[in-house]
Motif scaffolding. Structure first.
Motif, PDB file in Angstrom:
ATOM      1  N   UNK A  34       0.831  -1.202   0.000  1.00  0.00           N
ATOM      2  CA  UNK A  34       0.000   0.000   0.000  1.00  0.00           C
ATOM      3  C   UNK A  34       0.869   1.257   0.000  1.00  0.00           C
ATOM      4  N   UNK A  35       1.942   1.230   0.784  1.00  0.00           N
ATOM      5  CA  UNK A  35       2.838   2.382   0.837  1.00  0.00           C
ATOM      6  C   UNK A  35       3.512   2.612  -0.502  1.00  0.00           C
ATOM      7  N   UNK A  36       3.945   1.547  -1.153  1.00  0.00           N
ATOM      8  CA  UNK A  36       4.587   1.676  -2.460  1.00  0.00           C
ATOM      9  C   UNK A  36       3.619   2.252  -3.486  1.00  0.00           C
ATOM     10  N   UNK A  37       2.371   1.839  -3.425  1.00  0.00           N
ATOM     11  CA  UNK A  37       1.386   2.358  -4.371  1.00  0.00           C
ATOM     12  C   UNK A  37       1.107   3.841  -4.112  1.00  0.00           C
ATOM     13  N   UNK A  38       1.030   4.241  -2.866  1.00  0.00           N
ATOM     14  CA  UNK A  38       0.810   5.655  -2.539  1.00  0.00           C
ATOM     15  C   UNK A  38       1.997   6.493  -2.967  1.00  0.00           C
ATOM     16  N   UNK A  39       3.216   5.990  -2.750  1.00  0.00           N
ATOM     17  CA  UNK A  39       4.406   6.716  -3.186  1.00  0.00           C
ATOM     18  C   UNK A  39       4.411   6.883  -4.698  1.00  0.00           C
ATOM     19  N   UNK A  40       4.000   5.846  -5.424  1.00  0.00           N
ATOM     20  CA  UNK A  40       3.923   5.936  -6.880  1.00  0.00           C
ATOM     21  C   UNK A  40       2.893   6.991  -7.301  1.00  0.00           C
ATOM     22  N   UNK A  41       1.750   7.006  -6.660  1.00  0.00           N
ATOM     23  CA  UNK A  41       0.718   7.984  -6.998  1.00  0.00           C
ATOM     24  C   UNK A  41       1.189   9.410  -6.707  1.00  0.00           C
ATOM     25  N   UNK A  92       4.154  -0.999 -17.251  1.00  0.00           N
ATOM     26  CA  UNK A  92       4.910  -2.063 -16.585  1.00  0.00           C
ATOM     27  C   UNK A  92       5.371  -1.616 -15.207  1.00  0.00           C
ATOM     28  N   UNK A  93       5.697  -0.323 -15.050  1.00  0.00           N
ATOM     29  CA  UNK A  93       6.078   0.191 -13.735  1.00  0.00           C
ATOM     30  C   UNK A  93       4.905   0.107 -12.766  1.00  0.00           C
ATOM     31  N   UNK A  94       3.720   0.466 -13.235  1.00  0.00           N
ATOM     32  CA  UNK A  94       2.530   0.387 -12.397  1.00  0.00           C
ATOM     33  C   UNK A  94       2.223  -1.066 -12.029  1.00  0.00           C
ATOM     34  N   UNK A  95       2.352  -1.960 -12.990  1.00  0.00           N
ATOM     35  CA  UNK A  95       2.081  -3.381 -12.725  1.00  0.00           C
ATOM     36  C   UNK A  95       3.069  -3.958 -11.725  1.00  0.00           C
ATOM     37  N   UNK A  96       4.316  -3.516 -11.770  1.00  0.00           N
ATOM     38  CA  UNK A  96       5.294  -4.046 -10.830  1.00  0.00           C
ATOM     39  C   UNK A  96       5.000  -3.571  -9.407  1.00  0.00           C
ATOM     40  N   UNK A  97       4.416  -2.404  -9.268  1.00  0.00           N
ATOM     41  CA  UNK A  97       4.072  -1.906  -7.936  1.00  0.00           C
ATOM     42  C   UNK A  97       2.838  -2.629  -7.422  1.00  0.00           C
ATOM     43  N   UNK A  98       1.853  -2.851  -8.272  1.00  0.00           N
ATOM     44  CA  UNK A  98       0.617  -3.489  -7.826  1.00  0.00           C
ATOM     45  C   UNK A  98       0.802  -4.976  -7.558  1.00  0.00           C
TER      46      UNK A  98
END
Length: 95
Positions: free
Chosen positions: A26-33, A86-92
């Motif tokens: 969850x933290x990685x996804x928030x950091x990406x956003x 692909x960057x988004x998929x690797x985070x999810x």
């Protein structure tokens, strides 16, 4: 009785590990956003580099000292033609 305590301890550690993994994801996804929102804001301010209409020039110049790092990041990202999907998929992660 000790087997039950060991099993309870192992179960507790397992659940703690699952919790830690989900928090990291969850933290990685928030950091990406957040990074994407910063990139969008930078693009809105300095969109004239790619032909987008930009805000009034005095506003862009006033914000330039605060946006220097973001502008460098945007230029670096523009030079690296990676696949954002692909960057988004690797985070999810995998389903």
């Amino acid at each position: 009785m000790t087997k039950i305590k060991q099993l309870a301890k192992a179960l507790g550690e397992f659940l703690a590990g699952i919790h830690t993994a989900s928090m990291y994801k969850a933290t990685a996804q928030i950091e990406y956003e957040i990074k994407e929102m910063e990139n969008s804001f930078t693009l809105m301010l300095f969109g004239n580099f790619v032909g987008l209409p930009s805000p009034p020039m005095p506003l862009a110049f006033d914000l330039l000292p605060f946006m220097a790092e973001d502008l460098d990041r945007m230029l670096l990202r523009a030079s690296q033609t990676g696949n954002g999907l692909s960057e988004l998929a690797s985070i999810m992660g995998e389903p």
